[in-house]
Design an enzyme around this catalytic site. Structure first.
Site, PDB file in Angstrom:
ATOM      1  N   LYS A  14       0.871  -1.267  -0.141  1.00 16.67           N
ATOM      2  CA  LYS A  14      -0.060   0.150  -0.037  1.00 16.67           C
ATOM      3  C   LYS A  14       0.830   1.173   0.208  1.00 16.67           C
ATOM      4  O   LYS A  14       0.714   2.169  -0.697  1.00 16.67           O
ATOM      5  CB  LYS A  14      -1.012   0.007   1.271  1.00 16.67           C
ATOM      6  CG  LYS A  14      -1.830   1.289   1.327  1.00 16.67           C
ATOM      7  CD  LYS A  14      -3.345   0.822   2.161  1.00 16.67           C
ATOM      8  CE  LYS A  14      -3.000   0.882   3.419  1.00 16.67           C
ATOM      9  NZ  LYS A  14      -2.754   1.911   4.318  1.00 16.67           N
ATOM     10  N   GLY A  27      -5.000   7.856   5.521  1.00 17.83           N
ATOM     11  CA  GLY A  27      -4.135   8.792   6.210  1.00 17.83           C
ATOM     12  C   GLY A  27      -2.755   9.154   5.456  1.00 17.83           C
ATOM     13  O   GLY A  27      -2.230  10.445   5.320  1.00 17.83           O
ATOM     14  N   ARG A  61      -8.501  12.290  12.709  1.00 19.18           N
ATOM     15  CA  ARG A  61      -7.050  11.941  12.655  1.00 19.18           C
ATOM     16  C   ARG A  61      -6.057  13.006  12.867  1.00 19.18           C
ATOM     17  O   ARG A  61      -6.377  13.909  12.056  1.00 19.18           O
ATOM     18  CB  ARG A  61      -6.509  10.707  11.593  1.00 19.18           C
ATOM     19  CG  ARG A  61      -7.558   9.427  11.912  1.00 19.18           C
ATOM     20  CD  ARG A  61      -6.881   8.601  10.736  1.00 19.18           C
ATOM     21  NE  ARG A  61      -5.405   8.128  10.999  1.00 19.18           N
ATOM     22  CZ  ARG A  61      -4.821   7.292  10.254  1.00 19.18           C
ATOM     23  NH1 ARG A  61      -5.447   6.845   9.176  1.00 19.18           N
ATOM     24  NH2 ARG A  61      -3.649   7.088  10.451  1.00 19.18           N
ATOM     25  N   SER A  91       7.151   8.805  12.163  1.00 17.01           N
ATOM     26  CA  SER A  91       6.238   8.592  11.145  1.00 17.01           C
ATOM     27  C   SER A  91       6.693   9.006   9.698  1.00 17.01           C
ATOM     28  O   SER A  91       7.066  10.084   9.397  1.00 17.01           O
ATOM     29  CB  SER A  91       5.103   9.676  11.406  1.00 17.01           C
ATOM     30  OG  SER A  91       4.360   9.923  10.434  1.00 17.01           O
ATOM     31  N   GLN A  99       4.650   8.972   7.434  1.00 14.58           N
ATOM     32  CA  GLN A  99       3.969  10.046   6.638  1.00 14.58           C
ATOM     33  C   GLN A  99       4.367  11.431   6.999  1.00 14.58           C
ATOM     34  O   GLN A  99       4.538  12.243   5.817  1.00 14.58           O
ATOM     35  CB  GLN A  99       2.359  10.046   7.323  1.00 14.58           C
ATOM     36  CG  GLN A  99       1.561   8.422   6.750  1.00 14.58           C
ATOM     37  CD  GLN A  99       0.439   8.191   7.320  1.00 14.58           C
ATOM     38  OE1 GLN A  99      -0.172   9.017   7.922  1.00 14.58           O
ATOM     39  NE2 GLN A  99      -0.104   7.035   6.958  1.00 14.58           N
ATOM     40  N   ASP A 115       1.567  -1.222  11.865  1.00 20.40           N
ATOM     41  CA  ASP A 115       0.464  -1.590  11.351  1.00 20.40           C
ATOM     42  C   ASP A 115       0.054  -3.158  11.782  1.00 20.40           C
ATOM     43  O   ASP A 115      -1.100  -3.614  11.696  1.00 20.40           O
ATOM     44  CB  ASP A 115       0.374  -1.511   9.789  1.00 20.40           C
ATOM     45  CG  ASP A 115       0.393  -0.143   9.531  1.00 20.40           C
ATOM     46  OD1 ASP A 115       0.079   0.888  10.467  1.00 20.40           O
ATOM     47  OD2 ASP A 115       0.652   0.349   8.356  1.00 20.40           O
ATOM     48  N   LYS A 139      -4.646   5.576  14.767  1.00 16.77           N
ATOM     49  CA  LYS A 139      -4.888   4.893  13.337  1.00 16.77           C
ATOM     50  C   LYS A 139      -6.359   4.890  12.903  1.00 16.77           C
ATOM     51  O   LYS A 139      -6.987   5.856  13.613  1.00 16.77           O
ATOM     52  CB  LYS A 139      -4.275   3.411  13.590  1.00 16.77           C
ATOM     53  CG  LYS A 139      -2.856   3.333  13.888  1.00 16.77           C
ATOM     54  CD  LYS A 139      -2.009   3.994  12.736  1.00 16.77           C
ATOM     55  CE  LYS A 139      -0.478   4.003  13.070  1.00 16.77           C
ATOM     56  NZ  LYS A 139       0.369   4.730  11.775  1.00 16.77           N
ATOM     57  N   ARG A 171      -7.426  -3.421   9.317  1.00 17.32           N
ATOM     58  CA  ARG A 171      -6.683  -4.251  10.170  1.00 17.32           C
ATOM     59  C   ARG A 171      -7.264  -5.052  11.325  1.00 17.32           C
ATOM     60  O   ARG A 171      -6.839  -5.941  11.711  1.00 17.32           O
ATOM     61  CB  ARG A 171      -5.444  -3.431  10.549  1.00 17.32           C
ATOM     62  CG  ARG A 171      -4.777  -2.880   9.284  1.00 17.32           C
ATOM     63  CD  ARG A 171      -3.304  -2.723   9.305  1.00 17.32           C
ATOM     64  NE  ARG A 171      -2.710  -1.891   8.157  1.00 17.32           N
ATOM     65  CZ  ARG A 171      -2.575  -2.524   7.051  1.00 17.32           C
ATOM     66  NH1 ARG A 171      -2.673  -3.727   6.575  1.00 17.32           N
ATOM     67  NH2 ARG A 171      -2.057  -1.776   5.976  1.00 17.32           N
TER      68      ARG A 171
HETATM   69  C1  S3P Z   1       2.526   4.726   6.186  1.00 20.34           C
HETATM   70  C2  S3P Z   1       3.008   5.011   7.524  1.00 20.34           C
HETATM   71  C3  S3P Z   1       2.444   4.655   8.869  1.00 20.34           C
HETATM   72  C4  S3P Z   1       1.584   3.609   8.568  1.00 20.34           C
HETATM   73  C5  S3P Z   1       0.597   3.542   7.554  1.00 20.34           C
HETATM   74  C6  S3P Z   1       1.407   3.814   6.387  1.00 20.34           C
HETATM   75  C7  S3P Z   1       3.048   5.337   4.985  1.00 20.34           C
HETATM   76  O1  S3P Z   1       2.005   5.686   9.337  1.00 20.34           O
HETATM   77  O2  S3P Z   1       0.785   3.055   9.717  1.00 20.34           O
HETATM   78  O3  S3P Z   1      -0.327   2.635   7.331  1.00 20.34           O
HETATM   79  O4  S3P Z   1       2.721   4.931   3.856  1.00 20.34           O
HETATM   80  O5  S3P Z   1       3.853   6.288   4.958  1.00 20.34           O
HETATM   81  P1  S3P Z   1       2.537   6.803  10.310  1.00 20.34           P
HETATM   82  O6  S3P Z   1       3.262   7.620   9.486  1.00 20.34           O
HETATM   83  O7  S3P Z   1       1.420   7.547  10.661  1.00 20.34           O
HETATM   84  O8  S3P Z   1       3.155   6.188  11.320  1.00 20.34           O
END
Ligand code: S3P
Length: 424
Positions: A19, A91, A119, A164, A166, A311, A338, A384
């Protein structure tokens, strides 16, 4: 959906594309010059939301079952969105795209589903604002919907409070448009797919310990991306193969990037019989994973390993419920923010199945080894959670009914079909 105990799980499974990597292929391909061809793209609802957002900004994307073709317009080639950008449940889309939108010469607005609107977005609004971005939460609660007015950005060195990917990726993407180098330091290393793929597309991203830096104004060029299978999806088969007696499952073509492989380390530390074959590196390390039923024992999971399995913690809870002894999970407060509050939801429904589990401020404590029985489980529309309880149900007496199980379409549309095939 209703599940019951499985006699065994046997056979091969090929999980869908990763993903995180699928999202990034669409985003970076959209900002590259020329065509990007993506194979084994995850056709899950989250990644389709990313495609939809870039289409709304003028990027032509052909989506066929065999491949995705993204006709990129270059770093400065997006146009003002024709509509509010809807990230759905994703997210990753919300936070990464905000870094890009912050630097555009147009205004945009971004929203999503009920879960996304709860979130935390301050974690990206803060560093992006430090770079000069004009980004506001429309309801004033630091959540989506967001309004983003593109602005000239400055390079910063951001010290993130959370590990993170993200947050890191959002700042690095904004950094492509900044007036100097942008750096992000995180408390422990999070997944590094952005760094790997941005370099592959022609950007200059350097990593030293937990600091990533990006040079501004890269020329990104369209590439071929073959997405490895998602280890976060493989995790359900790893757990199920370990806890259901007389099982042997070969999971093919799984991404085993060390920033994502904590589930393997934990499963082996718990006594799991796991072997990796065919290890290869196609930009991202990939392998086939053989899992056999095992007697598991409890362990403590804490510290730097947490971001590499964040995750997978819901399904690790299920493994811990079936293991002898105590499992302690610490440093995982992120679980509360989450797609659902995964500490509360796991404690509620694993308790309902007869497990001895209690929630803590930053994780949970599980006294494993008590027999599980079926229960009514509400997925809270968290993919999940739905997948984790379908695995627990295979090792429980009686029937387990999971409501809202259709939410698995977020990351693994054929999950139940693939799981069922192994029970035959
Ligand atoms: C992700 C980062 C993670 C993960 C999410 C996907 C990504 O989140 O939990 O399912 O693709 O960068 P966080 O950055 O909030 O930890």
């Amino acid at each position: 959906m209703v599940f019951q105990r499985a006699k065994h799980l046997k056979g091969e499974v090929t999980v869908p594309g990763d993903k995180s990597i699928s999202h990034r292929a669409v985003m970076f391909g959209s900002l590259a010059k020329g065509t990007t061809e993506v194979t084994n793209f995850l056709q899950g609802a989250d990644c389709l939301s990313t495609i939809d957002c870039f289409r709304k900004m003028g990027i032509k994307i052909d989506n066929t079952p065999e491949r995705i073709l993204i006709h990129g317009n270059g770093l400065h080639g997006l146009s003002a969105p024709i509509d509010i950008l809807d990230v759905g449940n994703s997210g990753t889309t919300a936070r990464l795209i905000s870094g890009i939108l912050a630097a555009q010469s147009f205004e945009s607005a971004l929203t999503g589903d009920a879960s996304i609107k709860k979130r935390p977005m301050r974690r990206i609004m803060k560093p992006l604002s430090m770079m000069g971005a004009d980004i506001v939460s429309i309801n004033g609660n630091d959540c989506a919907p967001l309004r983003i007015m593109g602005a000239p950005l400055h390079g910063i060195h951001y010290h993130s409070e959370v590990a993170s990917a993200q947050v890191k990726s959002s700042v690095l993407l904004a950094g492509m448009y900044a007036d100097g180098i942008t750096q992000v330091t995180e408390p422990t290393l999070s997944r590094n797919h952005s760094e790997i793929m941005l370099n592959y597309f022609g950007a200059t991203v350097r990593t030293e310990n937990t600091t990533a830096s990006i040079e501004p104004e890269p020329v990104l060029t369209g590439q071929k991306v073959n997405v490895p299978g998602d280890i976060s999806s493989a995790a359900y088969f790893i757990a199920a193969g370990l806890i259901v007696p007389d099982s042997e499952i070969l999971i093919k073509n799984v991404g085993v990037n060390p920033t994502r492989d904590g589930i393997l380390k934990v499963a082996i530390a718990m006594g799991g019989d796991i072997t990796l074959f065919n290890i290869r590196n196609e930009g991202e390390p990939t392998a086939d994973i053989l899992v056999k039923s095992s007697s598991l024992h409890g362990i403590t999971i804490e510290g730097d390993i947490i971001p590499t399995l964040i995750d997978e913690l819901p399904v690790i809870n299920v493994m811990a419920a079936c293991a002898e002894g105590t499992t302690v999970i610490k440093d995982a407060a992120e679980l509360k923010v989450k797609e659902s509050n995964r500490i509360d939801v796991m404690v509620k429904y694993l308790s309902a199945m007869g497990c001895d589990i209690s929630g803590t401020q930053d994780g949970m404590i599980i006294q494993g080894g008590k027999a599980l029985h079926g229960a009514l489980v509400d997925s809270h529309m968290d993919h999940r959670i739905a997948m984790s309880f379908s695995v627990a149900a295979l090792a429980a007496d009686g029937m387990t009914e999971i409501s809202g199980s259709e939410c698995v379409t977020i990351s693994y549309p054929d999950f139940f079909g693939d799981l069922l095939k192994l029970t035959r």
